[in-house]
Design an enzyme around this catalytic site. Structure first.
Site, PDB file in Angstrom:
ATOM      1  N   CYS A 107       0.820  -1.211   0.000  1.00 28.03           N
ATOM      2  CA  CYS A 107       0.000   0.000   0.000  1.00 28.03           C
ATOM      3  C   CYS A 107       0.857   1.266   0.000  1.00 28.03           C
ATOM      4  CB  CYS A 107      -0.960  -0.010   1.178  1.00 28.03           C
ATOM      5  SG  CYS A 107      -0.216  -0.365   2.786  1.00 28.03           S
ATOM      6  N   TYR A 108       1.830   1.342   0.898  1.00 22.76           N
ATOM      7  CA  TYR A 108       2.708   2.511   0.912  1.00 22.76           C
ATOM      8  C   TYR A 108       3.503   2.649  -0.394  1.00 22.76           C
ATOM      9  CZ  TYR A 108       2.028   2.980   6.021  1.00 22.76           C
ATOM     10  OH  TYR A 108       1.512   3.157   7.271  1.00 22.76           O
TER      11      TYR A 108
END
Length: 312
Positions: free
Chosen positions: A116-117
């Site tokens: 996600c990051y």
């Protein structure tokens, strides 16, 4: 004929999100194992080899084991763990990141779902490296905050249950303080950087949502940055680059801005006189940051509508 899909690890946070997006689709059929068979090696092997596509929502070692259980050339795999994100023979499942990214995913037998990051970071940084606006050896910092669902069931319990072992009533906390987070290699490799970025993650008391920030202390003109991003994602329906006038009128950006969607929104803020910029990506840590990305890749790999089952 409908494609057969097996989610290995369907009881976890990401697995449940993926199953929710696939539910009710006429073009797919889910292979399901009940609770008594989920951990039965023979049942898992049968399901893994009987599927047209498998989505792994498992810890790294378990994901590697699952891949080793597949003994046919037919089954295609999407791995949502970090086990294969920089591994040889695996295609990175971020269709928008490169001009031929969607075609690569569509043709791949093995796809690694992005973190996600890294999704927010790479969406901001990769086009600027390609355009020559950021040198590959630039010292880059990425500050990012996620909703607590990104930590899985244990972190969800810590934030929601007073009797959980790690229960907390905090509003915001930093982590990854040793600067050895497992996302760093993924960020560096797929951005095309020669120097590892300094990654400073945090978690906030909101269930879902994410903000990723990349500050540039000696930035090119803001419009050049914005134009490079717009050109990179032109025609890609899930990625939006906010126009300069709209961004200039904004005074705040909230972590929930893209929560509940599978979209990725990019913004460029800055001070031209000081040559400073803040690159910002907004996404849902469980959407484009996890389950939504897996479903998008699944659609491409099976020759289906890329946006089917996604939340726009």
């Amino acid at each position: 004929m409908t494609a057969q899909v097996f989610i290995d690890g369907a009881a976890g946070t990401t697995g449940l999100e993926i199953a929710d997006r696939l539910a009710g689709r006429a073009d797919l059929s889910l292979i399901r194992l009940d609770d008594t068979r989920r951990k039965d090696p023979a049942a898992r092997r049968e399901a893994l080899n009987g599927a047209d596509a498998v989505i792994l929502c498992l810890p790294d070692d378990a994901a590697r084991e699952a891949v080793s259980l597949i003994d046919n050339p037919h089954t295609r795999v999407i791995d949502a763990s970090t086990a294969h994100r920089v591994a040889d023979g695996w295609t990175y499942g971020f269709p928008e990141l490169e001009p031929d990214g969607a075609a690569r995913v569509a043709e791949a037998k093995r796809v690694s779902n992005p973190g996600c990051y890294p999704t927010g970071f790479l969406a901001l940084v990769r086009p600027l490296v390609v355009a020559g606006l950021l040198p590959p050896d630039a010292p880059i910092t990425v500050n990012a905050t996620s909703g607590y669902s990104g930590g899985g069931k244990a972190m969800i319990a810590a934030f929601e249950q007073a009797d959980a072992p790690d229960a907390t009533d905090t509003a915001f906390r930093l982590y990854g303080l040793s600067l050895g987070h497992k996302h760093v290699a993924e960020m560096q490799v797929h951005a095309g950087l020669t120097t590892a970025p300094l990654f400073a993650p945090a978690v906030a008391r909101t269930y879902r949502g994410m903000i990723v920030q990349v500050p540039l202390p000696a930035a090119p003109p803001l419009e050049e940055l914005r134009q490079a991003l717009q050109e990179a994602y032109q025609g890609r329906p899930l990625v939006t680059v906010v126009e300069g006038e709209e961004a200039g009128a904004m005074s705040v950006v909230t972590i929930e801005r893209q929560a509940g969607t599978d979209r990725l929104e990019l913004l460029v803020f800055g001070n031209e006189a000081r040559r400073q910029a803040r690159l910002v990506a907004c996404l849902d840590n469980l959407g484009k940051g996890a389950a939504g990305a897996a479903v998008q890749s699944l659609n491409l790999m099976l020759g289906l509508d890329e946006l089917s089952g996604l939340r726009l």
